[in-house]
Structures are given as C-alpha cells and as structure tokens.
Design an enzyme around this catalytic site. Structure first.
Site, PDB file in Angstrom:
ATOM      1  CB  ILE A  93       0.634   1.977   0.653  1.00  0.00           C
ATOM      2  CG1 ILE A  93       1.569   1.821   1.860  1.00  0.00           C
ATOM      3  CG2 ILE A  93       1.162   1.201  -0.547  1.00  0.00           C
ATOM      4  CD1 ILE A  93       1.454   0.453   2.509  1.00  0.00           C
ATOM      5  CB  VAL A 135       7.269   6.818   2.623  1.00  0.00           C
ATOM      6  CG1 VAL A 135       7.396   7.144   4.104  1.00  0.00           C
ATOM      7  CG2 VAL A 135       8.620   6.852   1.935  1.00  0.00           C
ATOM      8  CD  GLU A 136       9.351   5.428  -2.842  1.00  0.00           C
ATOM      9  OE1 GLU A 136       9.209   5.208  -4.047  1.00  0.00           O
ATOM     10  OE2 GLU A 136      10.455   5.743  -2.341  1.00  0.00           O
ATOM     11  CG  MET A 137       5.130   0.555  -4.206  1.00  0.00           C
ATOM     12  SD  MET A 137       6.170   0.192  -5.620  1.00  0.00           S
ATOM     13  CE  MET A 137       5.160  -1.031  -6.443  1.00  0.00           C
TER      14      MET A 137
END
Ligand SMILES: [Cu+2]
Lengths: 338, 104
Positions: A93, A135-137
């Site tokens: 994101i 660092v992802e969702m």
C-alpha cells in the site's frame, strides 16, 4: 448477497485442478520423478472443498483485506506474472517497497516451508503474514475480522466453507491457504515429454535437460516434479539480506534463501530473492557458475562453479522454457461479497 | 573425523563405558535410518554419502547440536548426553528429518 462470480466456474476449476493432474503414464523409471502428482496435499483439518475454494478466491482478490483498500494478495501474486508481480521487490500500500521479490504462489501446496526464508511451515501459517506486514497490506487482523464480519456476503460464504466456525483468524487463513493450494502447474511440453511424447520438446531442450541433470548439477537443488527440493542456500548475491539467518543465527542459514520452483519460471521474473536478475540467461549463469563470487566463502558449498559456457547456458534456458504450462486462467471476480 | 563435544559431563562417564556406536547415513537427501533408539552416552556417526553438503542439527534442549556444513565423504560423530527425544533436521534440506530416542 450479490455474487456475480459463477459458482460452477469455481467448481470446474477446482475439479480441473485435480483431474488435470490425473494421468495415464508410461514414463520411464528414470523420468518418473518429474511427473506431476495426482493430488494436491492439504491438511486434515483443511481439506479442499469447492466452498472453501470459492471463499478463498474472493478473499485472495479482495482489496478490502488491506488497510486502505488498494492491495489484495493478487496485487503481488497474479497469474499474468507467474503468480508473482514482475517487479524486483514487492510493492504494498502507498507504494511501499518490501525487502524481497514476491515469491510465486505456484505449487506452494507442495512446499514444506513458505516464504523466501521458510519462516512458515504451512500455507495456513503463511496466509496472514502479508496482510499484517506494514510494507504489504498493513492491515490489523482484529480490524480486518471486524470489517469482514460486517459484510453479509462473507458471513454466508464462511458459514458454507467452515460451518459453525465463524470469521476468525483461523478460518480466514484456512480459506486463503485453500485458494493458494489450487494454484498448481498445468501440463507443460516437458510433462508430455516425460509421459512419452519424444517430440514434445526439441533437441536443444533435450540437451539442456541433460545438462540440467548432469554437468550443471541443477538437480542437486531443483529436484523433483516441482523443480525444488525445498532446500536453503546462500547464492552469494552480495546483498545485505541475511535470509533464513534472521530466524536463528545458524551458520548454514546466513544469507540462505529457499530454492524456488522452476515451473513457469519464464513468467515469474525478475529472479532471486532480491529481484536483481532480469533474465533466465543471467539466472542460470549465476546459479550454475557459482554465484556472483564463485569459489568464495560468500557462497554456499552447494553453489559450485560448474564452468558452463555460453552455449550450455543457452541450452539450459531452452530446457527451462519447456516447463511452462498452459494458463490456469483463474479470473478475478468482477463483483465481491457485499 | 571431527567430533562435537556435547556439554561433556562427568556424570555420564559411568554410562558411556557401555556405550555403543551407531551410524546415520545421509543419502538421496534423507537420513537412514529415519528412527533410532540409543542409550545415554552412545555415539552416533553421521556419514554424508551424497555429492553435496548436509548440515544435521537438533534444537532439542537435552541434546542440542549443530554439525555444521558436512562435505561429501566426511564423518561427524556426536554423543547423546541426556535422555529424551531428539528431532534431527538438515539445515540445508528441511525435508530431511529423523528422530533419535535416547534412553537411560
Ligand atoms: Cu541436507
């Protein structure tokens, strides 16, 4: 509940996932270890059912699983990019770049450790990691469970998939893991060759296969039908990522990463845990000829300089190209549970 | 041959007088045998019959060990110091797994 996704379609894909693998085989004993298995393994408490595949498919593609509703599992692991994303490093994101290349989801059902560093043993353990990773969702799991519990369509789907269990961390992980499990290899030219069609791959690919199992020693690690034995190695790429050593300071785990599958490898570049290698030609050169620092302490003793010349490296790539199967054609749902 | 001393304790000396030796082969990315029953003080020699390195280890508290990178043809002998179940894995190949039952 409004779900446009064709239920029959899900079921057909599920059944196809099983029956595509069913085969009548006359492979020689020598070649039999390369045959795709007939069944997808699944844990006793999370057997694959069409209801679970249907639920898992929605969850896998649903961006509402991320904090700001922009990223789904499929963002970094989509079929067009070999169940990776075509990027050197994962992007979550708000454009946040993660530390590693997105590993393929393909055939993870058969992996005994998940993630590049193998920190999860099962897909159920793996499934929630990227949802929570900042660092992802970047999604708080308790918040997510509240969010999903407000969506009537999901309540119904969870109830069908896991009767009486509700929408919990456990059932969320199980449903996503079930979807991931269905992402398995389809038949490739190499498979037809293994099954006895001598003309399924050309002469160069056959020479490449001989190098793969012989001089190149590729099968020391890329072994079995999934072209990985699940082993961990330091390829000596020279980056700062300590890999499996981050789990425990075990000497063999320093800069060690999991051996990836080579099925559909033509689609899943860029390559290696840092995504630093763009082409298969470079990848085979690095892997087959001792990493970036051949014959040094910076590389695992299993990564040996095999002295493969340019022609041999190209033949290896010709062989790797024959591992590409026909697309599974898993379609992103056009409408999600409301 | 390299020997890894495991928390040498004088208490087990009496037992080790009757100690016997066992062999575990590492071949085709598998431990053989897959299970083994030994006595406290027994020695186990890990052989590497494959063409590449292995790295047997156990994180079980009673008999924790890490052989390190073991090259082809190399032998490494370890001693089982305490009773208990020892789960052995290869640090390179996690699909290599065996169980050693250590009894008094
Ligand atoms: Cu090993």
């Amino acid at each position: 509940m409004k779900i446009s996704r064709d239920r029959g379609n899900v079921l057909i894909r599920f059944i196809a996932g099983i029956t595509i693998l069913g085969m009548s085989v006359t492979a020689s004993e020598e070649l039999s270890k390369w045959l795709r298995p007939e069944h997808i393994p699944a844990p006793k408490d999370n057997q694959i059912t069409s209801e679970r595949v249907e639920l898992g498919t929605f969850l896998y593609f649903d961006t509402r699983l991320s904090r700001d509703g922009t990223v789904s599992c499929a963002t970094c692991h989509n079929e067009a990019n070999g169940w990776s994303d075509g990027l050197p490093k994962a992007v979550g994101i708000e454009g946040r770049e993660g530390p590693r290349n997105s590993p393929t989801v393909l055939n993870t059902a058969y992996q005994i450790r998940q993630f590049w560093d193998g920190r999860a043993k099962t897909l159920e353990e793996q499934a929630l990691g990227p949802i929570e990773a900042d660092v992802e969702m970047d999604m708080d799991l308790d918040e997510l469970l509240k969010r999903l519990n407000k969506i009537e369509g999901y309540k119904v789907l969870f109830e069908k998939a896991y009767p009486g269990e509700g929408i919990t961390r456990d059932t969320l992980a199980k449903a996503i893991a079930t979807f991931e499990r269905t992402v398995v290899s389809t038949e490739s030219p190499f498979d037809r060759y293994v099954k006895g069609d001598k003309n399924a791959i050309d002469a160069n690919a056959k020479k490449g296969f001989a190098l793969f199992t012989g001089k190149g020693h590729c099968t020391d690690c890329h072994d079995g039908f999934n072209f990985t034995d699940g082993s961990f190695h330091n390829l000596g790429l020279g980056d700062a990522d300590e890999g499996r050593y981050g789990l425990k300071k075990r000497a063999a785990w320093f800069h060690a990463f999991k051996t990836p599958t080579l099925r559909d490898v033509t689609k899943s570049g860029p390559y290696f845990h840092d995504g630093s290698i763009k082409t298969l030609a470079e990848a085979t050169a690095v892997c087959g000829n001792g990493g970036r620092f051949p014959n040094s302490e910076k590389v695992s003793p299993l990564i040996v300089d095999r002295g493969l010349n340019q022609e041999e490296l190209e033949l290896l790539v010709d062989f790797l190209k024959t591992l590409e199967g026909t697309p599974l054609n898993i379609k992103e749902p056009t409408q999600f549970p409301q | 041959m390299k020997t890894i001393a495991l928390l040498a304790s004088t208490l087990v000396l009496a037992v080790s007088m009757h100690a016997s030796e066992h062999v575990v082969n590492q071949k085709g990315k598998a431990f053989a045998p897959g299970t083994m029953k030994v006595k406290v003080g027994d020695k186990i020699t890990f052989k590497n019959n494959d063409g590449f390195a292995h790295n047997a280890f156990s994180d079980n508290e009673a008999n924790e060990f890490d052989i390190g990178m073991q090259k082809p043809g190399q032998d490494v002998t370890i001693e089982m110091k305490k009773p208990g179940t020892v789960e052995v894995e290869c640090a390179i190949h996690p699909n290599m797994h065996m169980t050693i039952e250590v009894v008094e």
